[in-house]
Design an enzyme around this catalytic site. Sequence first.
Site, PDB file in Angstrom:
ATOM      1  N   GLY A 119      13.364   2.493   5.098  1.00  0.00           N
ATOM      2  CA  GLY A 119      13.041   3.913   5.062  1.00  0.00           C
ATOM      3  C   GLY A 119      13.757   4.736   4.025  1.00  0.00           C
ATOM      4  CD  GLU A 151      14.478  -4.229   9.306  1.00  0.00           C
ATOM      5  OE1 GLU A 151      13.580  -3.366   9.454  1.00  0.00           O
ATOM      6  OE2 GLU A 151      14.946  -4.865  10.252  1.00  0.00           O
ATOM      7  N   PRO A 152      14.893  -2.468   3.359  1.00  0.00           N
ATOM      8  CG  PRO A 152      16.084  -2.591   1.338  1.00  0.00           C
ATOM      9  CD  PRO A 152      16.089  -3.087   2.765  1.00  0.00           C
ATOM     10  N   GLY A 153      11.844  -1.410   1.896  1.00  0.00           N
ATOM     11  CA  GLY A 153      10.587  -1.840   1.280  1.00  0.00           C
ATOM     12  C   GLY A 153      10.344  -0.987   0.039  1.00  0.00           C
ATOM     13  NE  ARG A 204       2.462   5.196   0.221  1.00  0.00           N
ATOM     14  CZ  ARG A 204       3.082   6.307  -0.092  1.00  0.00           C
ATOM     15  NH1 ARG A 204       2.847   6.879  -1.243  1.00  0.00           N
ATOM     16  NH2 ARG A 204       3.941   6.857   0.745  1.00  0.00           N
ATOM     17  CE1 TYR A 236       0.734   6.269   6.271  1.00  0.00           C
ATOM     18  CE2 TYR A 236       0.517   5.487   4.010  1.00  0.00           C
ATOM     19  CZ  TYR A 236       0.643   5.230   5.360  1.00  0.00           C
ATOM     20  OH  TYR A 236       0.709   3.941   5.782  1.00  0.00           O
ATOM     21  CB  CYS A 268     -20.064   5.513  -0.112  1.00  0.00           C
ATOM     22  SG  CYS A 268     -21.542   6.479  -0.037  1.00  0.00           S
ATOM     23  CD  GLU A 269     -15.828   6.684   4.163  1.00  0.00           C
ATOM     24  OE1 GLU A 269     -15.451   7.760   4.652  1.00  0.00           O
ATOM     25  OE2 GLU A 269     -16.296   5.748   4.821  1.00  0.00           O
ATOM     26  CE1 TYR A 328       4.727  -0.748   3.548  1.00  0.00           C
ATOM     27  CE2 TYR A 328       5.954   0.862   2.272  1.00  0.00           C
ATOM     28  CZ  TYR A 328       5.917  -0.107   3.241  1.00  0.00           C
ATOM     29  OH  TYR A 328       7.055  -0.436   3.910  1.00  0.00           O
TER      30      TYR A 328
HETATM   31  N1  LLP Z   1      11.469  -2.056   8.683  1.00  0.00           N
HETATM   32  C1  LLP Z   1      10.519  -1.787   9.582  1.00  0.00           C
HETATM   33  C2  LLP Z   1      10.693  -2.257  10.951  1.00  0.00           C
HETATM   34  C3  LLP Z   1       9.360  -1.080   9.211  1.00  0.00           C
HETATM   35  O1  LLP Z   1       8.417  -0.805  10.116  1.00  0.00           O
HETATM   36  C4  LLP Z   1       9.208  -0.651   7.871  1.00  0.00           C
HETATM   37  C5  LLP Z   1       8.011   0.069   7.446  1.00  0.00           C
HETATM   38  C6  LLP Z   1      10.242  -0.961   6.956  1.00  0.00           C
HETATM   39  C7  LLP Z   1      11.359  -1.649   7.408  1.00  0.00           C
HETATM   40  C8  LLP Z   1      10.176  -0.563   5.507  1.00  0.00           C
HETATM   41  O2  LLP Z   1      10.136   0.807   5.329  1.00  0.00           O
HETATM   42  P1  LLP Z   1      10.285   1.399   3.843  1.00  0.00           P
HETATM   43  O3  LLP Z   1      11.671   1.063   3.365  1.00  0.00           O
HETATM   44  O4  LLP Z   1       9.268   0.741   3.013  1.00  0.00           O
HETATM   45  O5  LLP Z   1      10.064   2.849   3.971  1.00  0.00           O
HETATM   46  N2  LLP Z   1       2.667   2.395   4.562  1.00  0.00           N
HETATM   47  C9  LLP Z   1       3.509   3.575   4.624  1.00  0.00           C
HETATM   48  C10 LLP Z   1       4.931   3.258   5.065  1.00  0.00           C
HETATM   49  C11 LLP Z   1       4.997   2.718   6.488  1.00  0.00           C
HETATM   50  C12 LLP Z   1       5.611   1.403   6.528  1.00  0.00           C
HETATM   51  C13 LLP Z   1       5.722   0.837   7.903  1.00  0.00           C
HETATM   52  N3  LLP Z   1       6.992   0.233   8.179  1.00  0.00           N
HETATM   53  C14 LLP Z   1       3.483   4.293   3.288  1.00  0.00           C
HETATM   54  O6  LLP Z   1       2.797   3.841   2.389  1.00  0.00           O
HETATM   55  O7  LLP Z   1       4.142   5.328   3.156  1.00  0.00           O
END
Ligand code: LLP
Length: 404
Positions: free
Chosen positions: A222, A263-265, A302, A306, A332-333, A360
């Site tokens: 997050g 857990e950075p994404g 996104r 969102y 088509c939306e 994402y």
């Molecule tokens: N750990 C858990 C348990 C999670 O559910 C998530 C994201 C992450 C880590 C990674 O979060 P991050 O660091 O990427 O913010 N698709 C949405 C974001 C929701 C992701 C769901 N879980 C977007 O594009 O903003």
Amino acid sequence: MSATLTEEQLRTIAAQYGTPVYVYHAEKITEQYTLLQNAFRKSHTRFFYASKALTNINILRHILSLGCDIDCSSINEVKLALHAGFEKDNILYTSNGIAFSEIEEAVALGVKINIDSLSNLEKFGKKYGHSYPVGIRLRPNIMAGGNLKISTGHEKSKFGIPIEQLDTILALVKENDLFIHALHIHTGSEIKDVSVFMKVAGIFTDLVPHFPEVRFLDLGGGFKVPYKEGESGTDIPLLGQKVAEIIDQLSATHQRSFEAWFEPGKFLVSECGYFITEVNVLKQSGQTHFAGVNSGFNHLIRPMFYDAYHRIQNISNPEGPLRPYTIVGNICETDTFATDRELNEVREGDLLVFYNAGAYGFEMGSNYNSRFKPAQVLVSKDQTWLIGKRDSFEDLLRNQVLVL
Ligand code: LLP
């Protein structure tokens, strides 16, 4: 100097691979991981890349080469991580709402697991007792994150075991002799404010005395990255410093060593990604100037899902006068990427780039309207590789079964 791809590099890639195309810059991922490494003490912090953000196998292998571990949100992501070469000990499966059979599969593969429901925790205890350490995913009742759709810790959220059920958790742990080695709380995505992570750390501090075998405190992902011009992200050095203080304090109080897990994404892969599209049509209606690109929410959802903001540039006419455009897709939306956005004058055939598209983006894509998913390209050390082919017509039919 931050690692970025130039407009010229992007134009060359578009010419070579066609559009729409996702482009990822490996050095930017390295740069982001290095920021984390410099801000946190290695001895007590572990990073698991949230692979749901982008699972291309080459991205996973690059992240592995940096020494980063991996977090998975499905058993298939676990299998992809193993396939990419991650050791089972470095794979974390943070599940939500899954069948117990998937947890059994994860145990058979030997990976770390966080469980998010009382029923699965009970089944786990009955089957494995003390023989397999496990983490518990909790819902802290904290509202945080960029918007409600990406907030996971509030009191109406489906994620985790509600913290007010602590007594039931403790009874289950005792009754089944569970080996709880980790506590997990992920409050959401785009958490700018370090104090949210500190609130979570405070909850962990209160919980630790109830769990004598816990050593790992998983604060989830997050970290916010800047999407808009001039925006700032999470203060990573400050977070690193605060986490060090808390871990030292806990270790001294409880006479055992603790580790903070993250857990950075987005933080690792958002800014490495560029999505290049081409303008199919211009259309004017009243004051609105539509620029219709050869993409839609089938490729980058996104903005529609969102209301997310992505910086957009016209890289074919960088010196053109600035004008407001409403950038829409060809699905088509109503698939509006941006409304009345100032861009350098747009002509049909121009290339529009969406920035911060690594996380994402492709990963949430689909074949809606029977359109092909885009190609994916990796740039590393000034070399360029195709790492994901554009779909072909056969892909649309691949899993269809002809019976009539
Ligand atoms: N750990 C858990 C348990 C999670 O559910 C998530 C994201 C992450 C880590 C990674 O979060 P991050 O660091 O990427 O913010 N698709 C949405 C974001 C929701 C992701 C769901 N879980 C977007 O594009 O903003």
